[in-house]
Enzyme design. Structure first.
Site, PDB file in Angstrom:
ATOM      1  N   CYS A 252     -36.407 -32.331 -39.741  1.00 24.70           N
ATOM      2  CA  CYS A 252     -35.162 -32.141 -40.469  1.00 24.70           C
ATOM      3  C   CYS A 252     -34.608 -30.749 -40.168  1.00 24.70           C
ATOM      4  O   CYS A 252     -35.332 -29.853 -39.736  1.00 24.70           O
ATOM      5  CB  CYS A 252     -35.407 -32.261 -41.969  1.00 24.70           C
TER       6      CYS A 252
ATOM      7  N   GLU B  38     -33.790 -28.418 -42.167  1.00 19.99           N
ATOM      8  CA  GLU B  38     -34.444 -27.365 -42.950  1.00 19.99           C
ATOM      9  C   GLU B  38     -35.696 -26.859 -42.253  1.00 19.99           C
ATOM     10  O   GLU B  38     -35.953 -25.651 -42.204  1.00 19.99           O
ATOM     11  CB  GLU B  38     -34.816 -27.872 -44.353  1.00 19.99           C
TER      12      GLU B  38
ATOM     13  N   ARG C  37     -19.600 -33.803 -44.923  1.00 10.05           N
ATOM     14  CA  ARG C  37     -20.316 -34.581 -45.943  1.00 10.05           C
ATOM     15  C   ARG C  37     -20.876 -33.709 -47.048  1.00 10.05           C
ATOM     16  O   ARG C  37     -21.343 -34.212 -48.066  1.00 10.05           O
ATOM     17  CB  ARG C  37     -21.436 -35.405 -45.301  1.00 10.05           C
TER      18      ARG C  37
ATOM     19  N   CYS D 154     -35.183 -33.627 -48.423  1.00 11.38           N
ATOM     20  CA  CYS D 154     -35.995 -34.835 -48.569  1.00 11.38           C
ATOM     21  C   CYS D 154     -37.372 -34.460 -49.134  1.00 11.38           C
ATOM     22  O   CYS D 154     -37.713 -33.284 -49.268  1.00 11.38           O
ATOM     23  CB  CYS D 154     -36.136 -35.551 -47.215  1.00 11.38           C
TER      24      CYS D 154
ATOM     25  N   TYR E  95     -48.500 -31.931 -54.855  1.00  6.58           N
ATOM     26  CA  TYR E  95     -49.827 -31.670 -54.294  1.00  6.58           C
ATOM     27  C   TYR E  95     -49.786 -30.258 -53.713  1.00  6.58           C
ATOM     28  O   TYR E  95     -48.826 -29.888 -53.029  1.00  6.58           O
ATOM     29  CB  TYR E  95     -50.133 -32.686 -53.191  1.00  6.58           C
TER      30      TYR E  95
ATOM     31  N   TRP F 219     -51.172 -27.869 -51.132  1.00  2.00           N
ATOM     32  CA  TRP F 219     -51.917 -27.699 -49.889  1.00  2.00           C
ATOM     33  C   TRP F 219     -51.890 -26.246 -49.483  1.00  2.00           C
ATOM     34  O   TRP F 219     -50.882 -25.571 -49.657  1.00  2.00           O
ATOM     35  CB  TRP F 219     -51.266 -28.549 -48.798  1.00  2.00           C
TER      36      TRP F 219
END
Length: 134
Positions: free
Chosen positions: A59, A61, A87, A93, A130, A132
Site C-alpha cells: 500500500c 502508506e 477521491r 487498511c 496483536y 508484535w
C-alpha cells in the site's frame, strides 16, 4: 477515539500525498491509485505510491514509511493516504494499521470523518491489536 483538528502542517502533508498520486496515477483502473505522505519529527516529508499487484503489493502508506526509513527518518509523527482522481483521504487498511501500531504506535493518522478530516492515534484505529516486536 480522540480526534484532533488538522494543522497547517497536516494540510501540507495531504497536499503532498494528493500531488504524488495525481502526478503518477494510471487512472481509475490502474495500479497506482493511492498516494501517501508521512512527516518525520524533524519536519521532513516523505511520499509513497501504492504498487498494486495480484500477489498483494504494498500500500502507499507502507511505501511512504519505507521511503522515510531509507532517508534516515526514525521518528514519524503523522501519515495520510489519498486516492487518485480526487477521491479524497482514506483510512489505512488493516495491514497498514497493524504495521503502524507495531512500528510507530504514537503516530497520528489523518482519516476522513463525518466532520471532515481529523487525526487520530494509530493505536485508536486498532484497539486490541496483536503486539508484535521485531
Amino acid at each position: 477515539m480522540d480526534l484532533h483538528p488538522l494543522t497547517a502542517d497536516d494540510h501540507a502533508l495531504i497536499e503532498l500525498a494528493r500531488r504524488t498520486v495525481e502526478e503518477n496515477t494510471d487512472g481509475p483502473d490502474g495500479v497506482h491509485t493511492m498516494g501517501a505522505a508521512v512527516r518525520g519529527a524533524d519536519g521532513r516529508l516523505f511520499a509513497g505510491i501504492n504498487l498494486y499487484h495480484f500477489t498483494g503489493g504494498p500500500c502507499a502508506e507502507l511505501v511512504a514509511l519505507g521511503n522515510a526509513r531509507a532517508s534516515g527518518a526514525r521518528t514519524l509523527t503523522t501519515i495520510v493516504a489519498v486516492g487518485n482522481e480526487n477521491r479524497g483521504i482514506f483510512a489505512p487498511c488493516g495491514r497498514d494499521r497493524q504495521v503502524l501500531v507495531d512500528y510507530y504506535p504514537g503516530i497520528r493518522v489523518i482519516v476522513p470523518t463525518a466532520d471532515g478530516p481529523r487525526s487520530v492515534l494509530a493505536t485508536d484505529l486498532l484497539p486490541g491489536a496483536y503486539h508484535w516486536e521485531p
